[in-house]
Design a protein around this motif. Structure first.
Motif, short mmCIF file in Angstrom:
data_model
loop_
_atom_site.label_atom_id
_atom_site.label_comp_id
_atom_site.label_asym_id
_atom_site.label_seq_id
_atom_site.Cartn_x
_atom_site.Cartn_y
_atom_site.Cartn_z
N TRP A 93 27.78 33.42 47.10
CA TRP A 93 27.01 33.77 45.91
C TRP A 93 25.78 34.59 46.27
CZ3 TRP A 93 28.18 34.00 41.04
CH2 TRP A 93 27.17 34.09 40.07
N ARG A 211 33.59 32.08 35.71
CA ARG A 211 34.41 33.09 36.38
C ARG A 211 35.82 33.05 35.82
NH1 ARG A 211 34.15 33.88 42.77
NH2 ARG A 211 32.18 34.75 42.01
N GLU A 213 39.37 34.03 36.55
CA GLU A 213 40.13 34.39 37.74
C GLU A 213 41.52 34.86 37.38
OE1 GLU A 213 40.21 31.15 40.55
OE2 GLU A 213 38.79 32.22 41.81
N HIS A 218 38.55 39.03 39.71
CA HIS A 218 37.81 38.03 38.94
C HIS A 218 36.64 38.70 38.24
CE1 HIS A 218 35.51 37.94 42.79
NE2 HIS A 218 34.48 37.83 41.98
N THR A 219 36.19 38.09 37.15
CA THR A 219 35.06 38.59 36.38
C THR A 219 34.10 37.45 36.12
OG1 THR A 219 36.49 40.21 35.26
CG2 THR A 219 34.35 39.75 34.26
N ASP A 220 32.83 37.65 36.44
CA ASP A 220 31.80 36.64 36.19
C ASP A 220 31.07 36.96 34.89
OD1 ASP A 220 32.49 35.41 38.53
OD2 ASP A 220 30.81 36.20 39.69
#
Length: 278
Positions: A93, A211, A213, A218-220
């Protein structure tokens, strides 16, 4: 006044808060002195003013190098890697590094410390204590790197949710999939197309990051809380109320063929957990 008070009264530099949070919550760090590096486990803490305290035996090779480095500006480097506390791809992170000047810890400082500062010091290994005064702080994330000003680092305090983030997100993931399904309805559906699951990867006093997935990406997505909090459970209640107001127009998210990790039974009393939909 508690340590968290400055964080709520004056909005601190978010990079400084993240750096302080990572250092405060991490159980380990890497100490580098010249070309020599050593991993210290459960052997550091951070004082209210941003000074990092290390417990290192001066009779060891690493301790000998610390003795030699005393007083030399920026001769000590500390590195901490903050990981997403749940099982996902790309778990790093943030990475934090501190260049600092070391000297022997002055026990007289304890006279001006509160119990929240003293107790972590007492938990350090019973060897010599060293104080590292930061002269440079850097933060690296996927979205880019930043140099944190020393004044901002010293005045910032760890995020109120940082200490319990790993425990809380693991519990939410393992025991409250129904809550995650409801939270996912607050995410733009375009961002979750093709996602096999939606999991929480970070939380702070201002919001939670989910997130989405997919097999190859993946997209946060950050869901902000209505105001700053000191409890994840309170934040979830706010977001779930927001999801409920959307009603049947946004039913709980499901993904065809998705394989959900088996959910453990939450055995905490509702008043203790606070994350249940029931």
């Amino acid at each position: 006044m508690t340590d968290a008070a400055p964080y709520f009264s004056v909005r601190a530099d978010p990079d400084a808060v993240l750096a302080r949070s990572a250092l405060a919550a991490s159980p380990s760090l890497r100490l580098q002195l010249g070309d020599v590096a050593a991993d210290l486990v459960e052997a550091h803490t951070i004082l209210h003013d941003g000074t990092v305290v290390l417990a290192v035996d001066p009779m060891t090779p690493t301790g000998g190098l610390l003795v030699a480095a005393r007083g030399r500006p920026g001769a000590v480097r500390l590195d901490v890697t903050q990981l997403v506390p749940v099982a996902v791809r790309s778990r790093v992170w943030a990475r934090v590094h501190v260049l600092g000047t070391s000297h022997r810890f002055d026990p007289g400082i304890l006279d001006t410390c509160d119990s929240d500062t003293i107790m972590p010091l007492l938990d350090l290994p019973p060897v010599a204590l060293w104080a590292v005064e930061p002269v440079e702080v850097g933060l690296a994330r996927d979205i880019g790197g930043a140099t944190v000003s020393i004044s901002a680092f010293r005045t910032a305090q760890p995020d109120p949710l940082a200490a319990d983030q790993a425990r809380d997100l693991q519990h939410l993931t393992q025991c409250h999939g129904d809550v995650l399904d409801r939270l996912a309805t607050l995410v733009d559906p375009v961002l979750t197309v093709g996602a096999a699951r939606v999991v929480p990867v970070a939380v702070d006093a201002d919001g939670i990051v989910l997130r989405a997935e997919a097999p190859d990406r993946h997209t946060d997505v950050r869901l902000p809380f209505a105001h700053r909090l000191t409890s994840l459970a309170e934040g979830l209640r706010m977001l779930l109320a927001q999801a409920a107001r959307r009603g049947s127009a946004c039913p709980p998210r499901t993904t065809a063929g998705a394989q959900r990790t088996p959910v453990a039974v939450c055995d905490l009393p509702k008043g203790v957990c606070g994350m249940s939909l029931a």
